[in-house]
Design a protein around this motif. Structure first.
Motif, PDB file in Angstrom:
ATOM      1  N   PRO A   1       0.797  -1.239   0.000  1.00  0.00           N
ATOM      2  CA  PRO A   1       0.000   0.000   0.000  1.00  0.00           C
ATOM      3  C   PRO A   1       0.828   1.287   0.000  1.00  0.00           C
ATOM      4  O   PRO A   1       0.559   2.178  -0.815  1.00  0.00           O
ATOM      5  N   PHE A   2       1.803   1.413   0.904  1.00  0.00           N
ATOM      6  CA  PHE A   2       2.577   2.666   0.936  1.00  0.00           C
ATOM      7  C   PHE A   2       3.316   2.873  -0.385  1.00  0.00           C
ATOM      8  O   PHE A   2       3.397   3.995  -0.891  1.00  0.00           O
ATOM      9  N   SER A   3       3.860   1.793  -0.934  1.00  0.00           N
ATOM     10  CA  SER A   3       4.559   1.875  -2.221  1.00  0.00           C
ATOM     11  C   SER A   3       3.618   2.401  -3.299  1.00  0.00           C
ATOM     12  O   SER A   3       3.972   3.295  -4.073  1.00  0.00           O
ATOM     13  N   ASN A   4       2.409   1.858  -3.338  1.00  0.00           N
ATOM     14  CA  ASN A   4       1.454   2.261  -4.375  1.00  0.00           C
ATOM     15  C   ASN A   4       1.106   3.743  -4.281  1.00  0.00           C
ATOM     16  O   ASN A   4       0.911   4.401  -5.303  1.00  0.00           O
ATOM     17  N   VAL A   5       1.046   4.259  -3.055  1.00  0.00           N
ATOM     18  CA  VAL A   5       0.763   5.689  -2.894  1.00  0.00           C
ATOM     19  C   VAL A   5       1.988   6.507  -3.315  1.00  0.00           C
ATOM     20  O   VAL A   5       1.883   7.448  -4.106  1.00  0.00           O
TER      21      VAL A   5
ATOM     22  N   LEU B   1      -6.616 -13.675  -2.511  1.00  0.00           N
ATOM     23  CA  LEU B   1      -5.696 -13.866  -1.394  1.00  0.00           C
ATOM     24  C   LEU B   1      -4.658 -12.719  -1.414  1.00  0.00           C
ATOM     25  O   LEU B   1      -3.534 -12.872  -1.882  1.00  0.00           O
ATOM     26  N   ALA B   2      -5.092 -11.560  -0.957  1.00  0.00           N
ATOM     27  CA  ALA B   2      -4.227 -10.373  -0.954  1.00  0.00           C
ATOM     28  C   ALA B   2      -3.469 -10.290   0.366  1.00  0.00           C
ATOM     29  O   ALA B   2      -4.013 -10.633   1.425  1.00  0.00           O
ATOM     30  N   THR B   3      -2.225  -9.854   0.284  1.00  0.00           N
ATOM     31  CA  THR B   3      -1.386  -9.703   1.486  1.00  0.00           C
ATOM     32  C   THR B   3      -0.841  -8.277   1.537  1.00  0.00           C
ATOM     33  O   THR B   3      -0.842  -7.575   0.530  1.00  0.00           O
ATOM     34  N   VAL B   4      -0.355  -7.872   2.704  1.00  0.00           N
ATOM     35  CA  VAL B   4       0.208  -6.528   2.879  1.00  0.00           C
ATOM     36  C   VAL B   4       1.715  -6.640   3.096  1.00  0.00           C
ATOM     37  O   VAL B   4       2.170  -7.460   3.898  1.00  0.00           O
ATOM     38  N   ASN B   5       2.450  -5.808   2.378  1.00  0.00           N
ATOM     39  CA  ASN B   5       3.915  -5.874   2.385  1.00  0.00           C
ATOM     40  C   ASN B   5       4.497  -4.472   2.267  1.00  0.00           C
ATOM     41  O   ASN B   5       3.790  -3.527   1.948  1.00  0.00           O
ATOM     42  N   SER B   6       5.823  -4.374   2.494  1.00  0.00           N
ATOM     43  CA  SER B   6       6.397  -3.023   2.539  1.00  0.00           C
ATOM     44  C   SER B   6       7.211  -2.635   1.305  1.00  0.00           C
ATOM     45  O   SER B   6       7.546  -1.469   1.144  1.00  0.00           O
ATOM     46  N   ASP B   7       7.597  -3.603   0.448  1.00  0.00           N
ATOM     47  CA  ASP B   7       8.285  -3.331  -0.819  1.00  0.00           C
ATOM     48  C   ASP B   7       9.681  -2.740  -0.587  1.00  0.00           C
ATOM     49  O   ASP B   7      10.659  -3.480  -0.592  1.00  0.00           O
ATOM     50  N   ASP B   8       9.758  -1.428  -0.387  1.00  0.00           N
ATOM     51  CA  ASP B   8      11.036  -0.736  -0.166  1.00  0.00           C
ATOM     52  C   ASP B   8      10.853   0.219   1.014  1.00  0.00           C
ATOM     53  O   ASP B   8      10.754   1.439   0.841  1.00  0.00           O
ATOM     54  N   PRO B   9      10.797  -0.324   2.230  1.00  0.00           N
ATOM     55  CA  PRO B   9      10.331   0.465   3.370  1.00  0.00           C
ATOM     56  C   PRO B   9      11.155   1.712   3.692  1.00  0.00           C
ATOM     57  O   PRO B   9      10.603   2.694   4.179  1.00  0.00           O
TER      58      PRO B   9
ATOM     59  N   TYR C   1      12.299   3.748   1.669  1.00  0.00           N
ATOM     60  CA  TYR C   1      11.947   4.800   0.707  1.00  0.00           C
ATOM     61  C   TYR C   1      10.470   5.199   0.753  1.00  0.00           C
ATOM     62  O   TYR C   1      10.101   6.268   0.285  1.00  0.00           O
ATOM     63  N   PHE C   2       9.621   4.291   1.253  1.00  0.00           N
ATOM     64  CA  PHE C   2       8.184   4.520   1.106  1.00  0.00           C
ATOM     65  C   PHE C   2       7.472   4.863   2.408  1.00  0.00           C
ATOM     66  O   PHE C   2       6.249   4.920   2.462  1.00  0.00           O
ATOM     67  N   GLY C   3       8.255   5.051   3.478  1.00  0.00           N
ATOM     68  CA  GLY C   3       7.620   5.586   4.682  1.00  0.00           C
ATOM     69  C   GLY C   3       7.186   4.566   5.708  1.00  0.00           C
ATOM     70  O   GLY C   3       6.482   4.937   6.658  1.00  0.00           O
ATOM     71  N   GLY C   4       7.588   3.310   5.575  1.00  0.00           N
ATOM     72  CA  GLY C   4       7.239   2.398   6.665  1.00  0.00           C
ATOM     73  C   GLY C   4       7.425   0.934   6.346  1.00  0.00           C
ATOM     74  O   GLY C   4       7.458   0.527   5.178  1.00  0.00           O
TER      75      GLY C   4
END
Ligand code: HPA
Ligand code: ZN
Length: 355
Positions: free
Chosen positions: A258-262, A284-292, A294-297
């Motif tokens: 989510p934060f990455s997408n924003v 089956l959606a999951t929540v992840n941080s991608d590149d935390p 850089y993306f705020g968390g």
């Protein structure tokens, strides 16, 4: 009564709610280790390796964290990772992530690494691998399981990806999976068919970024042509109702960030994020941080952000945590352990991190 400043976290939730969300056991399935390079560590490693970063200060670097799209982020991401050179550097990077992730409830992690982004700079791919394995071992000693995903850069030559895979083929037992990342549009999955076929021969799982900036068609092609077992991002699948039905029926996980997408302008703001639409459609959606960095968390920060944006109760958070376990490549036994930890949290326990 409005919470006082001291009681508020960056997400705006009450501090005790954030602490509880941070104690929710989860699996992180979409995490680029190079995207955990915090500005402080970038400067620390630059000094250690005698490398000059093209930024005057921490604040100067932080001021560049304004992205307009995926490419604008990737430009900075590749620039900063030039400070990573030795096995020790990768161990330090990995251990800092493991520490932060642990504090955010992560109990299983499947980590992407961009081997080509390092080998093109003269870094030995096995030093990258060994440093990250060291960090995973540190995590394992604390109760965090996990593995590594060798991710190919889709905007570099296919032959380079194949050479990278062959150079690590004798280390296949140290890898969990292969993935596909970097600039998406114009680099469709079909380019990488031979590379993913070879990965399958080596007994590796296969995942691919698709449907982040690219169309839903890339998601379908990643499944059909690459044999992807899981799709990274995949939010644009919602543009294709037939594809959504397939993802639901075949229980294909989406690793949503989510934060990455924003921050990369895939969605305008968190309140417009489609994660609840995906859940409502049975995906089956999951929540992840991608590149935390850089993306705020980190992961729980993303969960807390969603909890605030949509006023989510524990039931939805538990569902997301269970999806993360189910979508992982952990063993059946490990999945059962992780589900038991989530059960404990749902009963109001699992609060050893509270306080
Ligand atoms: N998308 C594609 N490539 C990436 C990303 C991403 O979100 N993060 C790091 N490499
Ligand atoms: Zn990613």
């Amino acid at each position: 009564m409005a919470p006082s400043l001291g009681e508020r976290s960056i997400s705006g939730l009450q501090a005790d709610r954030v602490a509880r969300i941070r104690a929710l056991p989860t699996a992180e399935l979409h995490l680029h280790i190079e995207g955990t390079l915090e500005p402080e560590l970038a400067f620390e490693l630059a000094a250690r390796n005698g490398i000059a970063l093209p930024f005057d200060s921490l604040d100067d670097l932080r001021s560049r964290y304004e992205f307009t799209d995926l490419q604008s982020f990737l430009d900075l991401y590749y620039e900063c990772m030039a400070v990573l050179r030795t096995r020790d550097d990768f161990r330090t990077l990995g251990e800092r992530y493991v520490q932060r992730a642990f504090e955010q409830g992560v109990r299983h992690v499947e980590i992407f690494f961009d081997a080509q982004a390092h080998t093109v700079r003269g870094v030995n791919a096995e030093d990258v691998l060994d440093g990250l394995l060291d960090a995973l071992e540190t995590g394992r000693q604390r109760g965090m399981s996990g593995g590594l995903i060798l991710s190919f850069l889709r905007d570099r030559p296919v032959l380079e990806a194949m050479d990278t895979l062959e150079s690590l083929a004798h280390r296949a037992a140290d890898l969990l999976a292969v993935g596909l990342d970097s600039a998406e549009v114009g680099y469709p999955p079909q380019l990488f068919v031979p590379v993913f076929a070879r990965a399958k021969e080596l007994g590796l799982h296969r995942v691919a970024h698709a449907g982040e900036e690219g169309p839903a068609e890339y998601v379908r092609d990643a499944l059909d042509l690459l044999g992807a077992e899981r799709i990274d991002h995949g939010v644009r699948s919602l543009e294709d109702p037939e594809l959504i039905k397939r993802l639901r029926d075949e229980r294909i996980p989406l690793t949503v960030c989510p934060f990455s997408n924003v921050r990369l302008a895939v969605v305008p703001d968190l309140t417009k994020h489609p994660i609840l639409d995906l859940l409502a459609a049975g995906v089956l959606a999951t929540v992840n941080s991608d590149d935390p960095a850089y993306f705020g968390g980190y992961l729980a920060d993303n969960m807390a952000g969603l909890a605030e944006a949509f006023d989510l109760g524990d039931d939805v958070l538990v569902r997301l945590a269970r999806n993360s376990v189910e979508g992982s490549f952990a063993s059946v036994e490990r999945k059962a352990e992780l589900h038991a930890l989530i059960d404990e949290w749902a009963r109001g326990g699992g609060g050893e991190l509270l306080g």
